[in-house]
Design an enzyme around this catalytic site. Structure first.
Site, PDB file in Angstrom:
ATOM      1  N   LYS A 142     -64.178 -31.887 -18.455  1.00 15.21           N
ATOM      2  CA  LYS A 142     -64.165 -32.647 -19.751  1.00 15.21           C
ATOM      3  C   LYS A 142     -64.338 -34.044 -20.600  1.00 15.21           C
ATOM      4  O   LYS A 142     -65.216 -34.094 -21.853  1.00 15.21           O
ATOM      5  CB  LYS A 142     -63.185 -31.651 -20.690  1.00 15.21           C
ATOM      6  CG  LYS A 142     -62.920 -30.149 -20.744  1.00 15.21           C
ATOM      7  CD  LYS A 142     -62.399 -29.718 -21.229  1.00 15.21           C
ATOM      8  CE  LYS A 142     -62.707 -28.401 -22.690  1.00 15.21           C
ATOM      9  NZ  LYS A 142     -62.454 -27.265 -23.440  1.00 15.21           N
ATOM     10  N   ASP A 187     -64.849 -25.965 -29.811  1.00 13.49           N
ATOM     11  CA  ASP A 187     -63.789 -25.116 -29.875  1.00 13.49           C
ATOM     12  C   ASP A 187     -62.607 -25.057 -30.899  1.00 13.49           C
ATOM     13  O   ASP A 187     -62.108 -24.084 -31.314  1.00 13.49           O
ATOM     14  CB  ASP A 187     -62.733 -26.355 -28.396  1.00 13.49           C
ATOM     15  CG  ASP A 187     -62.094 -25.764 -27.706  1.00 13.49           C
ATOM     16  OD1 ASP A 187     -62.950 -24.572 -26.777  1.00 13.49           O
ATOM     17  OD2 ASP A 187     -62.766 -26.961 -26.021  1.00 13.49           O
TER      18      ASP A 187
HETATM   19  N1  LIG Z   1     -58.437 -20.312 -27.220  1.00 11.53           N
HETATM   20  C1  LIG Z   1     -58.863 -20.857 -26.269  1.00 11.53           C
HETATM   21  O1  LIG Z   1     -59.475 -21.527 -26.364  1.00 11.53           O
HETATM   22  C2  LIG Z   1     -57.715 -22.499 -25.919  1.00 11.53           C
HETATM   23  C3  LIG Z   1     -58.658 -23.608 -26.010  1.00 11.53           C
HETATM   24  C4  LIG Z   1     -58.327 -25.046 -24.809  1.00 11.53           C
HETATM   25  C5  LIG Z   1     -56.886 -24.757 -24.286  1.00 11.53           C
HETATM   26  N2  LIG Z   1     -55.812 -23.978 -24.526  1.00 11.53           N
HETATM   27  C6  LIG Z   1     -54.331 -23.364 -24.541  1.00 11.53           C
HETATM   28  O2  LIG Z   1     -54.461 -24.389 -25.038  1.00 11.53           O
HETATM   29  C7  LIG Z   1     -52.899 -24.502 -24.078  1.00 11.53           C
HETATM   30  C8  LIG Z   1     -52.742 -26.451 -23.682  1.00 11.53           C
HETATM   31  O3  LIG Z   1     -54.067 -26.585 -22.913  1.00 11.53           O
HETATM   32  P1  LIG Z   1     -54.657 -27.870 -23.573  1.00 11.53           P
HETATM   33  O4  LIG Z   1     -55.877 -28.186 -22.752  1.00 11.53           O
HETATM   34  O5  LIG Z   1     -53.984 -28.634 -24.779  1.00 11.53           O
HETATM   35  O6  LIG Z   1     -53.558 -28.204 -22.113  1.00 11.53           O
HETATM   36  P2  LIG Z   1     -52.855 -30.033 -22.280  1.00 11.53           P
HETATM   37  O7  LIG Z   1     -54.031 -31.438 -22.222  1.00 11.53           O
HETATM   38  O8  LIG Z   1     -52.283 -30.296 -20.445  1.00 11.53           O
HETATM   39  O9  LIG Z   1     -51.699 -30.384 -23.562  1.00 11.53           O
HETATM   40  C9  LIG Z   1     -50.219 -29.185 -23.361  1.00 11.53           C
HETATM   41  C10 LIG Z   1     -49.760 -29.812 -24.141  1.00 11.53           C
HETATM   42  O10 LIG Z   1     -48.515 -29.130 -24.044  1.00 11.53           O
HETATM   43  C11 LIG Z   1     -46.645 -29.795 -24.501  1.00 11.53           C
HETATM   44  N3  LIG Z   1     -46.136 -29.602 -23.643  1.00 11.53           N
HETATM   45  C12 LIG Z   1     -46.385 -29.346 -22.202  1.00 11.53           C
HETATM   46  N4  LIG Z   1     -44.739 -28.807 -21.689  1.00 11.53           N
HETATM   47  C13 LIG Z   1     -44.506 -28.875 -22.825  1.00 11.53           C
HETATM   48  C14 LIG Z   1     -42.786 -28.606 -23.005  1.00 11.53           C
HETATM   49  N5  LIG Z   1     -41.989 -28.161 -22.021  1.00 11.53           N
HETATM   50  N6  LIG Z   1     -42.574 -28.522 -23.987  1.00 11.53           N
HETATM   51  C15 LIG Z   1     -43.000 -29.318 -25.220  1.00 11.53           C
HETATM   52  N7  LIG Z   1     -44.190 -29.585 -24.986  1.00 11.53           N
HETATM   53  C16 LIG Z   1     -45.092 -29.050 -23.623  1.00 11.53           C
HETATM   54  C17 LIG Z   1     -48.103 -31.313 -23.553  1.00 11.53           C
HETATM   55  O11 LIG Z   1     -46.972 -31.803 -24.556  1.00 11.53           O
HETATM   56  P3  LIG Z   1     -46.706 -34.008 -23.543  1.00 11.53           P
HETATM   57  O12 LIG Z   1     -47.938 -34.505 -24.091  1.00 11.53           O
HETATM   58  O13 LIG Z   1     -45.030 -34.666 -24.136  1.00 11.53           O
HETATM   59  O14 LIG Z   1     -46.692 -32.803 -21.978  1.00 11.53           O
HETATM   60  C18 LIG Z   1     -48.852 -31.269 -24.853  1.00 11.53           C
HETATM   61  O15 LIG Z   1     -48.724 -31.254 -26.013  1.00 11.53           O
HETATM   62  C19 LIG Z   1     -53.045 -23.682 -22.805  1.00 11.53           C
HETATM   63  O16 LIG Z   1     -51.804 -22.869 -22.739  1.00 11.53           O
HETATM   64  C20 LIG Z   1     -54.252 -23.893 -22.374  1.00 11.53           C
HETATM   65  O17 LIG Z   1     -54.780 -22.528 -22.240  1.00 11.53           O
HETATM   66  C21 LIG Z   1     -56.288 -22.342 -25.070  1.00 11.53           C
END
Ligand SMILES: NC(=O)c1ccc[n+]([C@@H]2O[C@H](COP(=O)([O-])OP(=O)(O)OC[C@H]3O[C@@H](n4cnc5c(N)ncnc54)[C@H](OP(=O)(O)O)[C@@H]3O)[C@@H](O)[C@H]2O)c1
Length: 281
Positions: A71, A108
């Site tokens: 991405k 998005d």
């Molecule tokens: N519906 C949709 O179209 C769509 C689109 C994009 C993403 N999503 C979903 O959104 C979620 C996040 O995706 P992303 O791409 O943003 O992932 P990412 O870039 O890896 O970010 C993960 C986030 O979760 C936090 N996190 C992880 N473990 C944690 C914990 N134990 N306690 C508190 N916070 C925690 C991280 O905090 P830190 O910075 O502290 O690690 C970070 O803010 C996923 O489930 C994904 O499937 C959905």
């Protein structure tokens, strides 16, 4: 509408890609609109990304979606980028121009806002403070969408504060960073709570937050769509809050991509949603 003198092609470029629902979604719309074409998974390793993207025009692709881990890296290969992709710092879609040029965009944030509007047409981003948990790629898109829609105060709360501060620097007002330890207190006068962390996703522990301070009038959304109802959404529903899950974001981000590639803006019909929900299980 694109000419049907050739077979229409689009796909999803990423690694891995086989888990994605995007082929089902776009192929449903191709059939629905009587268009001859196909949307295919394109498993591309990082070392092949530049060549694969540059091959799209020669292969006759109208474009493709971009998913992990490409991405951000794909942006450097684009001839042009839309302002939203630049702002988010990541792209999820390539549009091949008539001259073979590559245009990168990110739908998005649009998908997120549409997912809220399709459930609650009267929803307004400026109804009151919005609390966003998380500061990853999903958060960047959600915050950009909310800010674009006129949110006046976005309280951004992430376990790793520095990541939230990076977003606040990139986006400026209305983003205000709040400590992870203060997340429950920050809900006091919130009009909306959004979870963009991976907590609550299938295979992950539930999001650790007490909702006691959250007004019952607040809308609670989670961008996770597996499971359909996360523990956060279940708890919010039980106490009387309106809720929206992440499936609408996934479905709606695809609409402008399909329009750009094939000339038709498709709709998210109840049948389509049911088909994808059944697939998610
Ligand atoms: N519906 C949709 O179209 C769509 C689109 C994009 C993403 N999503 C979903 O959104 C979620 C996040 O995706 P992303 O791409 O943003 O992932 P990412 O870039 O890896 O970010 C993960 C986030 O979760 C936090 N996190 C992880 N473990 C944690 C914990 N134990 N306690 C508190 N916070 C925690 C991280 O905090 P830190 O910075 O502290 O690690 C970070 O803010 C996923 O489930 C994904 O499937 C959905």
């Amino acid at each position: 509408m694109a000419s049907q003198d050739r077979f229409l092609l689009a796909g999803l470029m990423g690694y891995p890609v086989m888990h994605s629902r995007s082929p089902k979604l776009h192929n449903y719309w191709l059939a629905e609109h009587g268009l001859k074409g196909v949307y295919v998974p394109l498993a591309v390793h990082p070392e092949g990304l530049v060549a694969a993207l540059r091959a799209l025009p020669a292969l006759g692709f109208a474009g493709c979606n971009i998913t992990l881990p490409h991405k951000e890296a794909a942006m450097a290969v684009m001839d042009t980028l839309d302002p939203m992709a630049k702002r988010i710092g990541a792209m999820n879609c390539v549009i091949v121009g008539k001259d073979g040029s590559l245009h990168g965009c990110n739908n998005d944030g649009y998908g997120y806002i549409e997912s809220i509007r399709e459930r609650y047409p009267d929803w307004r981003a400026d109804a009151g403070p919005v609390v966003v948990l998380g500061a990853g790629g999903g958060a960047r898109a959600v915050v950009a969408g909310l800010a674009d829609q006129g949110a006046k105060e976005i309280r951004l709360i992430n376990r790793t504060r520095a990541r939230a501060e990076r977003i606040a620097i990139d986006y400026g007002a209305p983003v205000k960073v709040v400590d992870w330890a203060d997340r429950a207190a920050a809900l006091g006068d919130a009009a909306m709570l959004v979870n963009t962390t991976s907590q609550g996703m299938a295979g992950h522990p539930p999001l650790d937050i007490a909702l006691d301070n959250l007004p019952i009038s607040a809308l609670v959304s989670d961008i996770i769509y597996i499971p359909k109802e996360t523990p956060l959404l279940a708890a919010a529903r039980v106490r009387g809050n309106r809720t929206v899950n992440g499936l609408g974001m996934l479905l709606n981000q695809a609409r402008p991509a399909f329009k750009a590639w094939f000339g038709v803006l498709p709709t998210v019909s109840p049948e389509l949603r049911a088909m994808i929900e059944a697939d998610i299980g």
